[in-house]
Design a protein around this motif. Structure first.
Motif, PDB file in Angstrom:
ATOM      1  N   GLN A  39      -2.079  -5.863   0.535  1.00  0.00           N
ATOM      2  CA  GLN A  39      -0.984  -5.963   0.206  1.00  0.00           C
ATOM      3  C   GLN A  39      -0.735  -4.961  -0.428  1.00  0.00           C
ATOM      4  O   GLN A  39      -1.367  -4.458  -1.244  1.00  0.00           O
ATOM      5  CB  GLN A  39      -1.311  -7.370  -0.443  1.00  0.00           C
ATOM      6  N   LYS A  43       5.925  -5.207  -1.487  1.00  0.00           N
ATOM      7  CA  LYS A  43       5.230  -6.126  -0.339  1.00  0.00           C
ATOM      8  C   LYS A  43       4.225  -6.675  -0.070  1.00  0.00           C
ATOM      9  O   LYS A  43       3.813  -7.391  -0.845  1.00  0.00           O
ATOM     10  CB  LYS A  43       4.765  -5.107   0.558  1.00  0.00           C
ATOM     11  N   GLU A  44       4.764  -8.159   1.534  1.00  0.00           N
ATOM     12  CA  GLU A  44       4.525  -8.696   1.004  1.00  0.00           C
ATOM     13  C   GLU A  44       2.984  -8.646   1.842  1.00  0.00           C
ATOM     14  O   GLU A  44       2.643  -7.729   2.797  1.00  0.00           O
ATOM     15  CB  GLU A  44       4.790  -9.824   1.990  1.00  0.00           C
ATOM     16  N   ARG A  45       2.048 -10.250   1.521  1.00  0.00           N
ATOM     17  CA  ARG A  45       0.958  -9.580   2.390  1.00  0.00           C
ATOM     18  C   ARG A  45       0.918  -9.726   3.825  1.00  0.00           C
ATOM     19  O   ARG A  45       1.341 -10.438   4.571  1.00  0.00           O
ATOM     20  CB  ARG A  45      -0.184 -10.719   1.405  1.00  0.00           C
ATOM     21  N   GLU A  46       0.060  -8.501   5.335  1.00  0.00           N
ATOM     22  CA  GLU A  46       0.250  -9.526   5.896  1.00  0.00           C
ATOM     23  C   GLU A  46      -1.375  -8.643   6.329  1.00  0.00           C
ATOM     24  O   GLU A  46      -2.195  -8.307   6.023  1.00  0.00           O
ATOM     25  CB  GLU A  46       0.586  -7.301   7.154  1.00  0.00           C
ATOM     26  N   GLU A  89       0.753   4.944   4.138  1.00  0.00           N
ATOM     27  CA  GLU A  89       0.980   3.909   4.270  1.00  0.00           C
ATOM     28  C   GLU A  89       0.152   2.797   4.677  1.00  0.00           C
ATOM     29  O   GLU A  89      -0.141   1.842   4.529  1.00  0.00           O
ATOM     30  CB  GLU A  89       1.797   3.619   5.696  1.00  0.00           C
ATOM     31  N   ALA A  92      -2.821   0.102   0.045  1.00  0.00           N
ATOM     32  CA  ALA A  92      -2.949  -1.471  -0.412  1.00  0.00           C
ATOM     33  C   ALA A  92      -4.132  -1.860  -0.600  1.00  0.00           C
ATOM     34  O   ALA A  92      -5.038  -1.649  -0.928  1.00  0.00           O
ATOM     35  CB  ALA A  92      -2.814  -2.154   1.061  1.00  0.00           C
TER      36      ALA A  92
END
Length: 114
Positions: A39, A43-46, A89, A92
């Motif tokens: 995460q 942003k949303e957790r992916e 990118e 997280a």
């Protein structure tokens, strides 16, 4: 106590590598599919990667395919995420999870920055 404990997060330059570890306790993780999520701020957790229990089949988020590798060591009751060619990118908090048990670790911070 049933828990997952992640480690290995760090600050790394673009193009660098890190290996995250997830130590399971209180249950036999090798009986379950295990996953890594991440995460990023805002942003949303992916879902990043998963590995099945018996066949050790793996699947990956498209953006990490070919750069990240998930693995497991049943003797150590642990799961790993080898991350190569890290990009900005990829920054997280990374979480280890046993989805079937609705179990999450506390997360480990990965920061990719020059």
């Amino acid at each position: 106590q049933v828990q997952l404990v992640e480690s290995g997060g760090d600050l790394v330059q673009p193009g660098g590598s890190l290996r995250l570890s997830c130590a399971a306790s209180g249950f036999d993780s090798f009986n379950y599919r295990m996953s890594w999520y991440r995460q990023a701020p805002g942003k949303e957790r992916e879902l990043v990667a998963s590995i099945t229990a018996r066949t050790r089949s793996t699947n990956y988020l498209d953006s990490v395919q070919g750069r990240f590798t998930i693995s497991r060591d049943n003797a150590k009751n642990s799961v790993y995420l080898q991350m190569n060619s890290l990009k900005l990118e990829d920054t997280a908090v990374y979480y280890c999870s046993s989805p079937a048990l609705l179990l999450w670790g506390q997360g480990t911070q990965v920061t990719v920055s020059s």
